[in-house]
Design a protein around this motif. Sequence first.
Motif, PDB file in Angstrom:
ATOM      1  N   LYS A  85       0.851  -1.187   0.000  1.00  0.00           N
ATOM      2  CA  LYS A  85       0.000   0.000   0.000  1.00  0.00           C
ATOM      3  C   LYS A  85       0.883   1.232   0.000  1.00  0.00           C
ATOM      4  N   HIS A  86       0.435   2.267  -0.693  1.00  0.00           N
ATOM      5  CA  HIS A  86       1.154   3.544  -0.650  1.00  0.00           C
ATOM      6  C   HIS A  86       0.152   4.666  -0.436  1.00  0.00           C
ATOM      7  N   ALA A 199       0.752  -6.700  -6.322  1.00  0.00           N
ATOM      8  CA  ALA A 199      -0.529  -6.047  -6.027  1.00  0.00           C
ATOM      9  C   ALA A 199      -0.281  -4.806  -5.187  1.00  0.00           C
ATOM     10  N   LEU A 200      -0.927  -3.700  -5.557  1.00  0.00           N
ATOM     11  CA  LEU A 200      -0.684  -2.423  -4.891  1.00  0.00           C
ATOM     12  C   LEU A 200      -1.986  -1.659  -4.705  1.00  0.00           C
ATOM     13  N   VAL A 201      -2.227  -1.198  -3.487  1.00  0.00           N
ATOM     14  CA  VAL A 201      -3.369  -0.339  -3.187  1.00  0.00           C
ATOM     15  C   VAL A 201      -2.841   1.057  -2.879  1.00  0.00           C
ATOM     16  N   ALA A 238      -6.825   2.383  -6.545  1.00  0.00           N
ATOM     17  CA  ALA A 238      -6.640   3.589  -5.730  1.00  0.00           C
ATOM     18  C   ALA A 238      -7.938   3.951  -5.022  1.00  0.00           C
ATOM     19  N   LEU A 239      -7.825   4.304  -3.757  1.00  0.00           N
ATOM     20  CA  LEU A 239      -8.924   4.929  -3.032  1.00  0.00           C
ATOM     21  C   LEU A 239      -8.574   6.401  -2.859  1.00  0.00           C
ATOM     22  N   ILE A 240      -9.501   7.282  -3.196  1.00  0.00           N
ATOM     23  CA  ILE A 240      -9.327   8.706  -2.922  1.00  0.00           C
ATOM     24  C   ILE A 240      -9.979   8.980  -1.581  1.00  0.00           C
ATOM     25  N   THR A 241      -9.190   9.501  -0.634  1.00  0.00           N
ATOM     26  CA  THR A 241      -9.693   9.660   0.728  1.00  0.00           C
ATOM     27  C   THR A 241      -9.507  11.093   1.215  1.00  0.00           C
ATOM     28  N   ASP A 242     -10.364  11.479   2.134  1.00  0.00           N
ATOM     29  CA  ASP A 242     -10.413  12.871   2.610  1.00  0.00           C
ATOM     30  C   ASP A 242      -9.251  13.207   3.538  1.00  0.00           C
ATOM     31  N   ALA A 278     -10.671  -0.881   5.226  1.00  0.00           N
ATOM     32  CA  ALA A 278     -10.976  -0.741   3.797  1.00  0.00           C
ATOM     33  C   ALA A 278      -9.747  -1.050   2.939  1.00  0.00           C
ATOM     34  N   LEU A 279      -8.590  -0.529   3.334  1.00  0.00           N
ATOM     35  CA  LEU A 279      -7.363  -0.780   2.569  1.00  0.00           C
ATOM     36  C   LEU A 279      -6.935  -2.240   2.684  1.00  0.00           C
ATOM     37  N   ALA A 280      -7.107  -2.835   3.859  1.00  0.00           N
ATOM     38  CA  ALA A 280      -6.770  -4.260   4.026  1.00  0.00           C
ATOM     39  C   ALA A 280      -7.632  -5.134   3.121  1.00  0.00           C
ATOM     40  N   ARG A 281      -8.912  -4.820   3.040  1.00  0.00           N
ATOM     41  CA  ARG A 281      -9.802  -5.607   2.164  1.00  0.00           C
ATOM     42  C   ARG A 281      -9.374  -5.503   0.709  1.00  0.00           C
ATOM     43  N   GLU A 282      -8.987  -4.297   0.293  1.00  0.00           N
ATOM     44  CA  GLU A 282      -8.510  -4.116  -1.083  1.00  0.00           C
ATOM     45  C   GLU A 282      -7.224  -4.913  -1.316  1.00  0.00           C
TER      46      GLU A 282
END
Length: 429
Positions: A85-86, A199-201, A238-242, A278-282
Amino acid sequence: MAEPFDAVEVIRTKRDGRRLSAEQIDWVIDGYVRGVVADEQMSALLMAIVLRGMDRDEVARWTHAMVASGDRLDFRSLGRPTADKHSTGGVGDKITLPLAPLAAACGVAVPQLSGRGLGYTGGTLDKLESIPGWRARLSYDEMLAQLRDVGAVICAPTDTLAPADRKIYALRDVTGTVESIPLVASSIMSKKIAEGTPALVLDVKVGSGAFMRQLDDARALATTMVELGTDAGVRTVALITDMSTPLGLTAGNALEVAEAVEVLQGGGPPDVVELTVALAREMLELAGAAGAPDPADVLARGHAMDVWRRMIRAQGGDPEAPLPRARETHDVLAPADGVLVRLDAFAVGVAAWRLGAGRARKEDPVAPAAGVQMHAKPGALVRAGQPLLTLHADDPARFPRAMEALEGAFEVAPVGSRPARPLIIERIG
Protein backbone atom coordinates in the motif's frame (compact mmCIF):
# COMPACT_ATOMS: atom_id res chain seq x y z
CA MET A 1 31.86 6.23 -27.52
CA ALA A 2 29.62 9.08 -28.69
CA GLU A 3 26.30 9.59 -26.91
CA PRO A 4 23.23 8.86 -29.09
CA PHE A 5 21.43 12.05 -28.03
CA ASP A 6 22.21 15.59 -26.95
CA ALA A 7 20.64 16.84 -23.71
CA VAL A 8 19.87 20.27 -25.19
CA GLU A 9 17.92 18.70 -28.05
CA VAL A 10 15.90 16.57 -25.61
CA ILE A 11 15.11 19.70 -23.57
CA ARG A 12 14.05 21.60 -26.70
CA THR A 13 11.77 18.73 -27.75
CA LYS A 14 9.73 18.98 -24.56
CA ARG A 15 10.06 22.78 -24.31
CA ASP A 16 8.38 23.06 -27.72
CA GLY A 17 5.53 20.78 -26.65
CA ARG A 18 6.54 17.68 -28.58
CA ARG A 19 6.59 14.08 -27.38
CA LEU A 20 9.78 12.55 -26.06
CA SER A 21 10.58 9.24 -27.72
CA ALA A 22 11.17 6.08 -25.70
CA GLU A 23 14.82 6.20 -26.73
CA GLN A 24 15.20 9.82 -25.62
CA ILE A 25 13.65 9.05 -22.23
CA ASP A 26 15.79 5.95 -21.68
CA TRP A 27 18.92 7.88 -22.57
CA VAL A 28 18.24 11.01 -20.50
CA ILE A 29 17.43 9.02 -17.33
CA ASP A 30 20.45 6.75 -17.75
CA GLY A 31 22.63 9.70 -18.73
CA TYR A 32 21.62 11.62 -15.62
CA VAL A 33 22.51 8.69 -13.36
CA ARG A 34 25.87 8.32 -15.17
CA GLY A 35 26.61 12.06 -14.91
CA VAL A 36 26.50 12.67 -18.68
CA VAL A 37 23.40 14.86 -18.26
CA ALA A 38 24.15 17.72 -15.85
CA ASP A 39 21.94 18.91 -12.98
CA GLU A 40 21.10 22.15 -14.80
CA GLN A 41 20.07 20.22 -17.92
CA MET A 42 17.82 17.83 -16.00
CA SER A 43 16.38 20.84 -14.13
CA ALA A 44 15.48 22.48 -17.44
CA LEU A 45 13.88 19.28 -18.72
CA LEU A 46 11.88 18.84 -15.51
CA MET A 47 10.57 22.42 -15.77
CA ALA A 48 9.61 21.78 -19.40
CA ILE A 49 7.68 18.68 -18.26
CA VAL A 50 5.92 20.70 -15.54
CA LEU A 51 4.85 23.29 -18.13
CA ARG A 52 4.16 21.01 -21.12
CA GLY A 53 3.10 17.75 -19.48
CA MET A 54 3.51 14.17 -20.69
CA ASP A 55 1.14 11.73 -22.35
CA ARG A 56 0.45 8.23 -21.01
CA ASP A 57 3.17 6.56 -23.09
CA GLU A 58 5.78 9.12 -22.03
CA VAL A 59 4.94 8.76 -18.34
CA ALA A 60 5.01 4.96 -18.60
CA ARG A 61 8.41 5.04 -20.30
CA TRP A 62 9.81 7.59 -17.84
CA THR A 63 8.69 5.30 -14.99
CA HIS A 64 10.14 2.23 -16.72
CA ALA A 65 13.50 3.99 -17.18
CA MET A 66 13.65 4.90 -13.48
CA VAL A 67 12.84 1.30 -12.48
CA ALA A 68 15.56 0.08 -14.86
CA SER A 69 18.14 2.37 -13.24
CA GLY A 70 18.47 -0.03 -10.28
CA ASP A 71 17.48 -3.38 -8.81
CA ARG A 72 14.03 -4.92 -8.91
CA LEU A 73 13.11 -6.97 -5.86
CA ASP A 74 11.42 -10.34 -6.17
CA PHE A 75 9.24 -11.87 -3.46
CA ARG A 76 7.84 -14.80 -5.44
CA SER A 77 9.88 -17.25 -3.38
CA LEU A 78 7.78 -16.46 -0.31
CA GLY A 79 5.09 -18.86 -1.46
CA ARG A 80 2.23 -16.67 -0.26
CA PRO A 81 0.27 -13.74 -1.75
CA THR A 82 2.04 -10.37 -1.52
CA ALA A 83 0.57 -6.87 -1.53
CA ASP A 84 1.63 -3.35 -0.67
CA LYS A 85 0.00 0.00 0.00
CA HIS A 86 1.15 3.54 -0.65
CA SER A 87 -0.30 6.78 0.69
CA THR A 88 0.36 10.16 -0.89
CA GLY A 89 0.69 11.54 2.64
CA GLY A 90 -1.23 13.68 5.04
CA VAL A 91 -1.65 14.77 8.64
CA GLY A 92 -2.09 12.05 11.26
CA ASP A 93 -1.76 9.38 8.56
CA LYS A 94 -0.52 6.46 10.65
CA ILE A 95 -2.47 3.87 8.63
CA THR A 96 0.59 1.87 7.55
CA LEU A 97 1.34 1.01 11.18
CA PRO A 98 -1.80 -1.06 11.85
CA LEU A 99 -2.37 -2.00 8.20
CA ALA A 100 0.84 -3.97 7.54
CA PRO A 101 0.41 -6.33 10.52
CA LEU A 102 -3.34 -6.61 9.86
CA ALA A 103 -2.86 -7.73 6.26
CA ALA A 104 -0.14 -10.14 7.42
CA ALA A 105 -2.49 -11.56 10.08
CA CYS A 106 -4.96 -12.23 7.25
CA GLY A 107 -2.36 -14.23 5.28
CA VAL A 108 -0.86 -11.64 2.89
CA ALA A 109 2.85 -10.78 3.05
CA VAL A 110 3.46 -7.02 3.16
CA PRO A 111 6.86 -5.61 2.09
CA GLN A 112 6.23 -1.96 3.00
CA LEU A 113 9.05 0.35 1.90
CA SER A 114 8.38 3.72 3.53
CA GLY A 115 9.89 7.18 3.79
CA ARG A 116 10.54 10.05 6.15
CA GLY A 117 8.50 13.20 6.65
CA LEU A 118 9.29 16.57 5.15
CA GLY A 119 7.40 19.71 6.13
CA TYR A 120 4.00 19.15 7.72
CA THR A 121 3.43 15.56 6.49
CA GLY A 122 4.70 12.85 8.82
CA GLY A 123 6.94 9.99 7.70
CA THR A 124 6.25 6.38 8.65
CA LEU A 125 9.92 5.72 9.45
CA ASP A 126 10.04 8.75 11.77
CA LYS A 127 7.03 7.42 13.65
CA LEU A 128 8.53 3.96 14.10
CA GLU A 129 11.89 5.36 15.16
CA SER A 130 10.19 6.72 18.29
CA ILE A 131 10.10 3.06 19.44
CA PRO A 132 13.30 2.34 21.42
CA GLY A 133 15.78 0.25 19.41
CA TRP A 134 13.78 0.04 16.18
CA ARG A 135 15.85 0.29 12.98
CA ALA A 136 14.68 1.31 9.53
CA ARG A 137 17.46 0.01 7.30
CA LEU A 138 17.41 -3.67 6.32
CA SER A 139 19.16 -5.58 3.55
CA TYR A 140 17.10 -7.42 0.95
CA ASP A 141 17.97 -10.75 2.60
CA GLU A 142 16.84 -9.42 5.99
CA MET A 143 13.56 -8.21 4.44
CA LEU A 144 12.97 -11.61 2.86
CA ALA A 145 13.72 -13.47 6.09
CA GLN A 146 11.36 -11.23 8.08
CA LEU A 147 8.59 -11.62 5.52
CA ARG A 148 8.93 -15.41 5.76
CA ASP A 149 8.96 -15.38 9.56
CA VAL A 150 6.60 -12.52 10.44
CA GLY A 151 4.70 -11.71 7.25
CA ALA A 152 5.26 -7.94 7.36
CA VAL A 153 8.15 -5.53 7.20
CA ILE A 154 8.21 -1.73 7.24
CA CYS A 155 11.62 -0.35 6.33
CA ALA A 156 13.57 2.15 4.24
CA PRO A 157 14.17 1.44 0.54
CA THR A 158 17.61 0.08 -0.33
CA ASP A 159 19.99 2.47 -2.09
CA THR A 160 19.85 0.36 -5.26
CA LEU A 161 16.08 0.68 -5.67
CA ALA A 162 15.21 3.22 -8.42
CA PRO A 163 18.33 5.38 -7.81
CA ALA A 164 17.33 7.65 -10.71
CA ASP A 165 14.18 8.64 -8.83
CA ARG A 166 16.11 9.47 -5.67
CA LYS A 167 18.48 11.70 -7.64
CA ILE A 168 15.72 13.37 -9.66
CA TYR A 169 13.49 13.90 -6.60
CA ALA A 170 16.29 15.73 -4.78
CA LEU A 171 16.57 18.03 -7.81
CA ARG A 172 12.81 18.60 -8.06
CA ASP A 173 12.74 19.54 -4.40
CA VAL A 174 15.04 22.53 -4.95
CA THR A 175 13.93 23.64 -8.43
CA GLY A 176 10.17 24.17 -7.99
CA THR A 177 9.31 21.12 -10.10
CA VAL A 178 7.52 18.95 -7.51
CA GLU A 179 3.98 19.93 -8.58
CA SER A 180 3.52 17.83 -11.70
CA ILE A 181 1.18 14.84 -11.92
CA PRO A 182 3.41 12.94 -14.40
CA LEU A 183 6.48 13.48 -12.21
CA VAL A 184 4.69 12.70 -8.93
CA ALA A 185 3.07 9.56 -10.37
CA SER A 186 6.27 8.25 -11.94
CA SER A 187 8.27 8.95 -8.76
CA ILE A 188 5.86 6.98 -6.57
CA MET A 189 5.26 4.15 -9.03
CA SER A 190 8.89 3.60 -10.04
CA LYS A 191 9.72 2.71 -6.43
CA LYS A 192 6.63 0.56 -6.00
CA ILE A 193 7.15 -1.32 -9.27
CA ALA A 194 10.84 -1.85 -8.45
CA GLU A 195 9.76 -3.19 -5.06
CA GLY A 196 8.43 -6.23 -6.91
CA THR A 197 5.04 -6.73 -5.27
CA PRO A 198 2.34 -7.91 -7.73
CA ALA A 199 -0.53 -6.05 -6.03
CA LEU A 200 -0.68 -2.42 -4.89
CA VAL A 201 -3.37 -0.34 -3.19
CA LEU A 202 -2.97 3.45 -3.38
CA ASP A 203 -4.42 5.84 -0.83
CA VAL A 204 -4.61 9.18 -2.66
CA LYS A 205 -5.37 11.99 -0.23
CA VAL A 206 -7.34 15.12 -1.14
CA GLY A 207 -7.96 18.24 0.92
CA SER A 208 -6.13 20.99 2.76
CA GLY A 209 -3.65 18.60 4.41
CA ALA A 210 -2.85 16.72 1.20
CA PHE A 211 -0.50 17.27 -1.71
CA MET A 212 -3.60 17.44 -3.93
CA ARG A 213 -6.08 20.03 -2.66
CA GLN A 214 -8.74 19.57 -5.38
CA LEU A 215 -10.69 16.39 -6.15
CA ASP A 216 -10.08 16.63 -9.91
CA ASP A 217 -6.32 16.74 -9.33
CA ALA A 218 -6.44 13.80 -6.91
CA ARG A 219 -8.52 11.85 -9.41
CA ALA A 220 -6.03 12.60 -12.20
CA LEU A 221 -3.09 11.50 -10.03
CA ALA A 222 -4.87 8.33 -8.91
CA THR A 223 -5.83 7.45 -12.49
CA THR A 224 -2.29 8.02 -13.76
CA MET A 225 -0.78 5.83 -11.04
CA VAL A 226 -3.32 3.04 -11.59
CA GLU A 227 -2.51 3.12 -15.31
CA LEU A 228 1.23 3.01 -14.62
CA GLY A 229 0.84 0.04 -12.30
CA THR A 230 -1.43 -1.80 -14.72
CA ASP A 231 0.91 -1.16 -17.66
CA ALA A 232 3.81 -2.59 -15.60
CA GLY A 233 1.88 -5.75 -14.71
CA VAL A 234 1.06 -4.71 -11.14
CA ARG A 235 -2.58 -5.12 -10.09
CA THR A 236 -3.35 -1.61 -8.85
CA VAL A 237 -6.35 0.09 -7.22
CA ALA A 238 -6.64 3.59 -5.73
CA LEU A 239 -8.92 4.93 -3.03
CA ILE A 240 -9.33 8.71 -2.92
CA THR A 241 -9.69 9.66 0.73
CA ASP A 242 -10.41 12.87 2.61
CA MET A 243 -7.54 14.85 4.14
CA SER A 244 -9.39 18.07 4.94
CA THR A 245 -9.37 16.87 8.57
CA PRO A 246 -6.47 14.99 10.23
CA LEU A 247 -6.75 11.22 10.45
CA GLY A 248 -7.40 9.97 13.94
CA LEU A 249 -6.82 12.01 17.06
CA THR A 250 -3.04 12.51 16.91
CA ALA A 251 -0.42 14.15 14.68
CA GLY A 252 3.15 13.50 15.81
CA ASN A 253 5.49 10.53 15.84
CA ALA A 254 5.20 8.81 19.23
CA LEU A 255 1.60 10.03 19.63
CA GLU A 256 0.65 8.31 16.37
CA VAL A 257 2.42 5.07 17.31
CA ALA A 258 0.42 4.96 20.55
CA GLU A 259 -2.80 5.49 18.59
CA ALA A 260 -1.87 2.76 16.08
CA VAL A 261 -1.34 0.35 18.99
CA GLU A 262 -4.84 1.21 20.29
CA VAL A 263 -6.24 0.25 16.87
CA LEU A 264 -4.29 -3.01 16.88
CA GLN A 265 -5.72 -3.78 20.32
CA GLY A 266 -9.24 -3.54 18.90
CA GLY A 267 -9.98 0.11 19.75
CA GLY A 268 -8.81 3.45 18.40
CA PRO A 269 -10.54 6.25 16.47
CA PRO A 270 -13.32 5.13 14.10
CA ASP A 271 -11.83 6.86 11.02
CA VAL A 272 -8.45 5.13 11.45
CA VAL A 273 -10.21 1.78 11.87
CA GLU A 274 -12.45 2.41 8.85
CA LEU A 275 -9.61 3.26 6.49
CA THR A 276 -7.31 0.51 7.80
CA VAL A 277 -10.00 -2.12 7.23
CA ALA A 278 -10.98 -0.74 3.80
CA LEU A 279 -7.36 -0.78 2.57
CA ALA A 280 -6.77 -4.26 4.03
CA ARG A 281 -9.80 -5.61 2.16
CA GLU A 282 -8.51 -4.12 -1.08
CA MET A 283 -5.05 -5.64 -0.49
CA LEU A 284 -6.51 -9.10 0.16
CA GLU A 285 -8.69 -8.94 -2.95
CA LEU A 286 -5.86 -7.76 -5.22
CA ALA A 287 -3.47 -10.37 -3.81
CA GLY A 288 -6.00 -13.12 -4.52
CA ALA A 289 -6.06 -14.26 -0.90
CA ALA A 290 -9.01 -16.60 -1.26
CA GLY A 291 -10.55 -17.69 2.01
CA ALA A 292 -8.86 -14.95 4.04
CA PRO A 293 -10.74 -13.80 7.16
CA ASP A 294 -12.46 -10.43 7.24
CA PRO A 295 -9.91 -7.81 8.36
CA ALA A 296 -12.56 -6.10 10.52
CA ASP A 297 -12.93 -9.26 12.63
CA VAL A 298 -9.18 -9.84 12.82
CA LEU A 299 -8.59 -6.25 13.95
CA ALA A 300 -11.43 -6.21 16.49
CA ARG A 301 -10.11 -9.40 18.10
CA GLY A 302 -6.59 -8.01 18.43
CA HIS A 303 -4.97 -10.77 16.32
CA ALA A 304 -2.92 -8.24 14.32
CA MET A 305 -1.28 -7.11 17.58
CA ASP A 306 0.73 -10.34 17.72
CA VAL A 307 2.17 -9.62 14.26
CA TRP A 308 2.96 -6.02 15.28
CA ARG A 309 4.99 -7.18 18.29
CA ARG A 310 6.93 -9.70 16.22
CA MET A 311 7.51 -7.14 13.45
CA ILE A 312 8.88 -4.53 15.87
CA ARG A 313 11.10 -7.06 17.67
CA ALA A 314 12.47 -8.38 14.36
CA GLN A 315 13.83 -4.89 13.63
CA GLY A 316 15.44 -4.44 17.04
CA GLY A 317 12.59 -2.55 18.69
CA ASP A 318 10.92 -3.14 22.04
CA PRO A 319 7.13 -3.09 21.55
CA GLU A 320 6.58 -3.00 25.32
CA ALA A 321 8.92 -0.05 26.03
CA PRO A 322 7.36 3.28 27.03
CA LEU A 323 7.17 5.76 24.15
CA PRO A 324 8.73 9.23 24.50
CA ARG A 325 6.54 11.81 26.24
CA ALA A 326 6.83 15.57 25.80
CA ARG A 327 8.00 17.61 28.75
CA GLU A 328 5.40 20.36 28.19
CA THR A 329 1.76 20.52 27.06
CA HIS A 330 -0.63 23.37 26.24
CA ASP A 331 -4.42 23.15 25.73
CA VAL A 332 -6.38 24.92 22.99
CA LEU A 333 -9.96 25.52 24.19
CA ALA A 334 -13.32 25.51 22.39
CA PRO A 335 -14.58 29.08 21.90
CA ALA A 336 -18.30 28.26 22.25
CA ASP A 337 -20.94 25.56 22.74
CA GLY A 338 -22.02 23.74 19.59
CA VAL A 339 -20.82 21.25 16.97
CA LEU A 340 -17.25 21.16 15.73
CA VAL A 341 -17.78 21.37 11.96
CA ARG A 342 -14.23 22.04 10.76
CA LEU A 343 -10.73 21.12 11.92
CA ASP A 344 -8.24 22.03 9.22
CA ALA A 345 -5.66 19.33 8.49
CA PHE A 346 -3.06 21.68 7.05
CA ALA A 347 -3.15 23.97 10.10
CA VAL A 348 -2.82 21.02 12.50
CA GLY A 349 0.05 19.65 10.42
CA VAL A 350 1.90 22.97 10.46
CA ALA A 351 1.35 23.26 14.22
CA ALA A 352 2.78 19.75 14.77
CA TRP A 353 5.74 20.64 12.55
CA ARG A 354 6.42 23.84 14.49
CA LEU A 355 6.26 21.87 17.74
CA GLY A 356 9.14 19.74 16.45
CA ALA A 357 7.35 16.71 14.94
CA GLY A 358 8.50 17.46 11.38
CA ARG A 359 11.53 18.76 9.54
CA ALA A 360 12.18 21.64 7.13
CA ARG A 361 15.19 19.92 5.51
CA LYS A 362 15.87 16.23 4.97
CA GLU A 363 18.83 16.26 7.36
CA ASP A 364 16.93 17.89 10.26
CA PRO A 365 16.17 15.76 13.35
CA VAL A 366 12.61 15.33 14.62
CA ALA A 367 11.38 15.47 18.22
CA PRO A 368 9.66 12.08 18.68
CA ALA A 369 7.34 13.24 21.48
CA ALA A 370 6.18 16.48 19.82
CA GLY A 371 2.79 16.85 18.17
CA VAL A 372 -0.90 17.61 18.48
CA GLN A 373 -3.51 15.56 20.31
CA MET A 374 -7.13 16.16 19.27
CA HIS A 375 -9.99 15.74 21.72
CA ALA A 376 -12.83 16.18 19.20
CA LYS A 377 -13.36 15.63 15.48
CA PRO A 378 -15.88 17.31 13.15
CA GLY A 379 -19.38 16.21 14.09
CA ALA A 380 -18.70 16.16 17.84
CA LEU A 381 -20.60 18.27 20.37
CA VAL A 382 -18.29 20.58 22.31
CA ARG A 383 -18.69 22.99 25.23
CA ALA A 384 -17.08 26.41 25.62
CA GLY A 385 -13.78 26.11 27.48
CA GLN A 386 -13.43 22.39 26.74
CA PRO A 387 -9.94 21.38 25.45
CA LEU A 388 -10.15 20.83 21.70
CA LEU A 389 -6.44 20.22 21.18
CA THR A 390 -3.42 19.57 23.36
CA LEU A 391 -0.03 20.66 22.04
CA HIS A 392 2.99 18.55 23.02
CA ALA A 393 6.55 19.89 22.93
CA ASP A 394 9.81 19.57 24.84
CA ASP A 395 10.39 23.32 24.56
CA PRO A 396 7.49 25.61 25.59
CA ALA A 397 8.97 28.38 23.42
CA ARG A 398 7.51 26.46 20.47
CA PHE A 399 3.89 26.93 21.60
CA PRO A 400 3.31 30.52 20.37
CA ARG A 401 4.17 29.78 16.73
CA ALA A 402 2.14 26.57 16.82
CA MET A 403 -0.81 28.60 18.13
CA GLU A 404 -0.37 31.06 15.25
CA ALA A 405 -0.74 28.15 12.80
CA LEU A 406 -4.03 27.18 14.46
CA GLU A 407 -5.68 30.62 14.15
CA GLY A 408 -8.90 30.06 12.18
CA ALA A 409 -8.19 26.32 11.98
CA PHE A 410 -11.44 25.17 13.60
CA GLU A 411 -15.06 26.20 13.60
CA VAL A 412 -17.84 25.55 16.10
CA ALA A 413 -21.38 25.96 14.72
CA PRO A 414 -24.87 25.66 16.23
CA VAL A 415 -26.16 22.18 17.04
CA GLY A 416 -27.60 20.53 13.92
CA SER A 417 -24.73 21.49 11.62
CA ARG A 418 -22.92 18.63 9.89
CA PRO A 419 -19.40 18.19 8.54
CA ALA A 420 -19.13 17.84 4.76
CA ARG A 421 -17.74 14.75 3.05
CA PRO A 422 -17.11 11.06 3.78
CA LEU A 423 -13.68 9.62 4.54
CA ILE A 424 -13.55 7.36 1.46
CA ILE A 425 -14.61 9.46 -1.52
CA GLU A 426 -13.97 7.33 -4.59
CA ARG A 427 -12.41 4.09 -5.87
CA ILE A 428 -10.41 3.94 -9.10
CA GLY A 429 -9.25 0.74 -10.74
